[in-house]
Design a protein around this motif. Structure first.
Motif, PDB file in Angstrom:
ATOM      1  N   CYS A   1       0.815  -1.215   0.000  1.00 29.82           N
ATOM      2  CA  CYS A   1       0.000   0.000   0.000  1.00 29.82           C
ATOM      3  C   CYS A   1       0.850   1.267   0.000  1.00 29.82           C
ATOM      4  O   CYS A   1       0.392   2.313  -0.467  1.00 29.82           O
ATOM      5  CB  CYS A   1      -0.957  -0.020   1.185  1.00 29.82           C
ATOM      6  N   GLN A   2       2.072   1.180   0.482  1.00 31.52           N
ATOM      7  CA  GLN A   2       2.940   2.361   0.460  1.00 31.52           C
ATOM      8  C   GLN A   2       3.316   2.768  -0.969  1.00 31.52           C
ATOM      9  O   GLN A   2       3.770   3.889  -1.199  1.00 31.52           O
ATOM     10  CB  GLN A   2       4.200   2.103   1.279  1.00 31.52           C
ATOM     11  N   ARG A   3       3.102   1.873  -1.920  1.00 31.82           N
ATOM     12  CA  ARG A   3       3.381   2.176  -3.316  1.00 31.82           C
ATOM     13  C   ARG A   3       2.137   2.635  -4.076  1.00 31.82           C
ATOM     14  O   ARG A   3       2.227   2.982  -5.254  1.00 31.82           O
ATOM     15  CB  ARG A   3       3.981   0.948  -4.007  1.00 31.82           C
ATOM     16  N   LEU A   4       1.004   2.628  -3.417  1.00 27.28           N
ATOM     17  CA  LEU A   4      -0.249   3.052  -4.048  1.00 27.28           C
ATOM     18  C   LEU A   4      -0.483   4.533  -3.809  1.00 27.28           C
ATOM     19  O   LEU A   4       0.048   5.126  -2.867  1.00 27.28           O
ATOM     20  CB  LEU A   4      -1.416   2.239  -3.500  1.00 27.28           C
ATOM     21  N   SER A   5      -1.315   5.128  -4.643  1.00 21.18           N
ATOM     22  CA  SER A   5      -1.671   6.538  -4.469  1.00 21.18           C
ATOM     23  C   SER A   5      -2.617   6.700  -3.281  1.00 21.18           C
ATOM     24  O   SER A   5      -3.185   5.724  -2.777  1.00 21.18           O
ATOM     25  CB  SER A   5      -2.347   7.068  -5.730  1.00 21.18           C
ATOM     26  N   ALA A   6      -2.801   7.962  -2.869  1.00 19.58           N
ATOM     27  CA  ALA A   6      -3.730   8.233  -1.766  1.00 19.58           C
ATOM     28  C   ALA A   6      -5.135   7.776  -2.126  1.00 19.58           C
ATOM     29  O   ALA A   6      -5.854   7.211  -1.295  1.00 19.58           O
ATOM     30  CB  ALA A   6      -3.714   9.716  -1.428  1.00 19.58           C
ATOM     31  N   GLY A   7      -5.549   8.007  -3.380  1.00 22.58           N
ATOM     32  CA  GLY A   7      -6.875   7.580  -3.804  1.00 22.58           C
ATOM     33  C   GLY A   7      -7.029   6.073  -3.804  1.00 22.58           C
ATOM     34  O   GLY A   7      -8.075   5.542  -3.422  1.00 22.58           O
ATOM     35  N   GLN A   8      -5.988   5.363  -4.219  1.00 22.79           N
ATOM     36  CA  GLN A   8      -6.037   3.905  -4.205  1.00 22.79           C
ATOM     37  C   GLN A   8      -6.090   3.371  -2.777  1.00 22.79           C
ATOM     38  O   GLN A   8      -6.835   2.430  -2.488  1.00 22.79           O
ATOM     39  CB  GLN A   8      -4.834   3.332  -4.942  1.00 22.79           C
ATOM     40  N   ASN A   9      -5.337   3.966  -1.864  1.00 20.60           N
ATOM     41  CA  ASN A   9      -5.402   3.539  -0.466  1.00 20.60           C
ATOM     42  C   ASN A   9      -6.771   3.797   0.123  1.00 20.60           C
ATOM     43  O   ASN A   9      -7.273   3.006   0.931  1.00 20.60           O
ATOM     44  CB  ASN A   9      -4.321   4.254   0.353  1.00 20.60           C
ATOM     45  N   ARG A  10      -7.392   4.899  -0.279  1.00 14.61           N
ATOM     46  CA  ARG A  10      -8.758   5.180   0.176  1.00 14.61           C
ATOM     47  C   ARG A  10      -9.705   4.072  -0.293  1.00 14.61           C
ATOM     48  O   ARG A  10     -10.570   3.615   0.451  1.00 14.61           O
ATOM     49  CB  ARG A  10      -9.189   6.537  -0.381  1.00 14.61           C
ATOM     50  N   ARG A  11      -9.531   3.619  -1.518  1.00 18.99           N
ATOM     51  CA  ARG A  11     -10.384   2.560  -2.043  1.00 18.99           C
ATOM     52  C   ARG A  11     -10.094   1.217  -1.367  1.00 18.99           C
ATOM     53  O   ARG A  11     -11.006   0.395  -1.228  1.00 18.99           O
ATOM     54  CB  ARG A  11     -10.229   2.466  -3.560  1.00 18.99           C
ATOM     55  N   VAL A  12      -8.861   0.991  -0.960  1.00 21.99           N
ATOM     56  CA  VAL A  12      -8.566  -0.218  -0.173  1.00 21.99           C
ATOM     57  C   VAL A  12      -9.391  -0.202   1.111  1.00 21.99           C
ATOM     58  O   VAL A  12      -9.991  -1.208   1.508  1.00 21.99           O
ATOM     59  CB  VAL A  12      -7.060  -0.319   0.155  1.00 21.99           C
ATOM     60  N   ALA A  13      -9.454   0.961   1.762  1.00 21.45           N
ATOM     61  CA  ALA A  13     -10.264   1.077   2.976  1.00 21.45           C
ATOM     62  C   ALA A  13     -11.737   0.821   2.679  1.00 21.45           C
ATOM     63  O   ALA A  13     -12.420   0.089   3.413  1.00 21.45           O
ATOM     64  CB  ALA A  13     -10.073   2.452   3.604  1.00 21.45           C
ATOM     65  N   LEU A  14     -12.234   1.408   1.594  1.00 24.41           N
ATOM     66  CA  LEU A  14     -13.648   1.252   1.243  1.00 24.41           C
ATOM     67  C   LEU A  14     -13.991  -0.177   0.850  1.00 24.41           C
ATOM     68  O   LEU A  14     -15.162  -0.579   0.934  1.00 24.41           O
ATOM     69  CB  LEU A  14     -14.012   2.207   0.106  1.00 24.41           C
ATOM     70  N   ALA A  15     -13.003  -0.957   0.431  1.00 25.50           N
ATOM     71  CA  ALA A  15     -13.263  -2.353   0.061  1.00 25.50           C
ATOM     72  C   ALA A  15     -13.806  -3.153   1.227  1.00 25.50           C
ATOM     73  O   ALA A  15     -14.483  -4.173   1.032  1.00 25.50           O
ATOM     74  CB  ALA A  15     -11.978  -2.998  -0.470  1.00 25.50           C
ATOM     75  N   ARG A  16     -13.576  -2.700   2.442  1.00 23.88           N
ATOM     76  CA  ARG A  16     -14.146  -3.384   3.619  1.00 23.88           C
ATOM     77  C   ARG A  16     -15.668  -3.448   3.544  1.00 23.88           C
ATOM     78  O   ARG A  16     -16.282  -4.377   4.087  1.00 23.88           O
ATOM     79  CB  ARG A  16     -13.731  -2.666   4.907  1.00 23.88           C
ATOM     80  N   LEU A  17     -16.275  -2.463   2.874  1.00 23.25           N
ATOM     81  CA  LEU A  17     -17.729  -2.428   2.780  1.00 23.25           C
ATOM     82  C   LEU A  17     -18.275  -3.551   1.905  1.00 23.25           C
ATOM     83  O   LEU A  17     -19.467  -3.853   1.964  1.00 23.25           O
ATOM     84  CB  LEU A  17     -18.187  -1.077   2.231  1.00 23.25           C
ATOM     85  N   PHE A  18     -17.420  -4.138   1.091  1.00 22.29           N
ATOM     86  CA  PHE A  18     -17.845  -5.199   0.176  1.00 22.29           C
ATOM     87  C   PHE A  18     -17.529  -6.589   0.712  1.00 22.29           C
ATOM     88  O   PHE A  18     -17.759  -7.579   0.018  1.00 22.29           O
ATOM     89  CB  PHE A  18     -17.178  -5.008  -1.189  1.00 22.29           C
ATOM     90  N   LEU A  19     -17.018  -6.664   1.931  1.00 21.58           N
ATOM     91  CA  LEU A  19     -16.721  -7.969   2.524  1.00 21.58           C
ATOM     92  C   LEU A  19     -17.988  -8.570   3.123  1.00 21.58           C
ATOM     93  O   LEU A  19     -18.862  -7.842   3.614  1.00 21.58           O
ATOM     94  CB  LEU A  19     -15.658  -7.831   3.612  1.00 21.58           C
ATOM     95  N   PRO A  20     -18.106  -9.901   3.107  1.00 24.14           N
ATOM     96  CA  PRO A  20     -19.267 -10.525   3.758  1.00 24.14           C
ATOM     97  C   PRO A  20     -19.192 -10.334   5.275  1.00 24.14           C
ATOM     98  O   PRO A  20     -18.118 -10.145   5.836  1.00 24.14           O
ATOM     99  CB  PRO A  20     -19.135 -12.004   3.372  1.00 24.14           C
ATOM    100  N   ASN A  21     -20.356 -10.361   5.892  1.00 26.96           N
ATOM    101  CA  ASN A  21     -20.442 -10.236   7.351  1.00 26.96           C
ATOM    102  C   ASN A  21     -19.841  -8.933   7.870  1.00 26.96           C
ATOM    103  O   ASN A  21     -19.223  -8.900   8.935  1.00 26.96           O
ATOM    104  CB  ASN A  21     -19.769 -11.433   8.030  1.00 26.96           C
ATOM    105  N   ALA A  22     -20.029  -7.842   7.109  1.00 27.46           N
ATOM    106  CA  ALA A  22     -19.569  -6.533   7.574  1.00 27.46           C
ATOM    107  C   ALA A  22     -20.380  -6.114   8.800  1.00 27.46           C
ATOM    108  O   ALA A  22     -21.547  -6.504   8.954  1.00 27.46           O
ATOM    109  CB  ALA A  22     -19.734  -5.499   6.463  1.00 27.46           C
TER     110      ALA A  22
END
Length: 224
Positions: free
Chosen positions: A131-152
């Motif tokens: 993640c240190q090699r990703l852009s700020a926007g990409q890291n933000r989307r990594v965080a948002l990916a939690r919303l698409f996990l089962p059993n959130a």
């Protein structure tokens, strides 16, 4: 007082006033949030939207009024609330020394579940990049990916979740929000954008600016 439909109120806010740096931001805020419903917080920059969210998750203690989660008052309710909470703030909150897949594994996701979630946010091909090699926007989307996990978790509190997304990403995230509500989850979020969700109520913090916004604020309900 905005009352969000549901079988009962999970989050109850009564006569809430918050301050930052000695300045009262808003006062007299009342709202309820029940299962299967969403509340959008609006307001100009500096109106107190982020302060409100941080107060609701127990990270800001300079407030007066009453907050309850599942019938319990703050701060006694906070351990129970945090068990049910998925919070994403302005900061991505990802571990930069891990990959996107490893970050989602921290929340219990298997690799296949993580890959599906990342694909929803156009991160296919970056799943094993630090993640240190990703852009700020990409890291933000990594965080948002939690919303698409089962059993959130059942309570989502999100600060400007649509800000880092293109049109397709906004559409997919709104779709996932709707799925969460259909499963009885609750959603409280800030956004400057119009959001197509039902049921959805909106609160504009401009309606709760105190008469003397610059008056020093005395005390807080607790230090958390």
């Amino acid at each position: 007082m905005p009352v969000i439909p549901g079988s009962h109120s999970l989050l109850e806010v009564r006569q809430l006033s918050c301050e930052r740096d000695g300045r009262r931001l808003f006062a007299g805020l009342d709202c309820d949030l029940g299962p299967g419903a969403a509340l959008q917080i609006e307001g100009a920059n500096g109106a107190g939207k982020t302060t409100l969210l941080r107060t609701l998750i127990g990270s800001a203690g300079d407030f007066s009024g009453e907050i309850r989660w599942n019938g319990l008052p703050y701060p006694r309710a906070l351990p129970q609330l945090r068990e049910a909470l998925l919070y994403i703030g302005h900061q991505a909150g990802v571990r930069r020394g891990l990959t996107p897949v490893e970050n989602l594994a921290w929340y219990g996701a298997g690799r296949s579940e993580a890959l599906l979630a990342l694909e929803q946010l156009d991160l296919y091909g970056f799943e094993d990049t630090l993640c240190q090699r990703l852009s700020a926007g990409q890291n933000r989307r990594v965080a948002l990916a939690r919303l698409f996990l089962p059993n959130a978790p059942r309570l989502w509190i999100l600060d400007e979740p649509l800000a880092a997304l293109d049109t397709a990403g906004v559409s997919r995230l709104q779709g996932q929000m709707a799925v969460h509500l259909s499963r009885g989850g609750s959603l409280l979020f800030t956004s400057h954008q119009a959001v197509a969700l039902a049921p959805l109520q909106r609160i504009d913090l401009a309606a709760y600016v105190p008469a003397e916004a610059e008056e020093p604020f005395a005390g807080g309900a607790y230090a958390g």
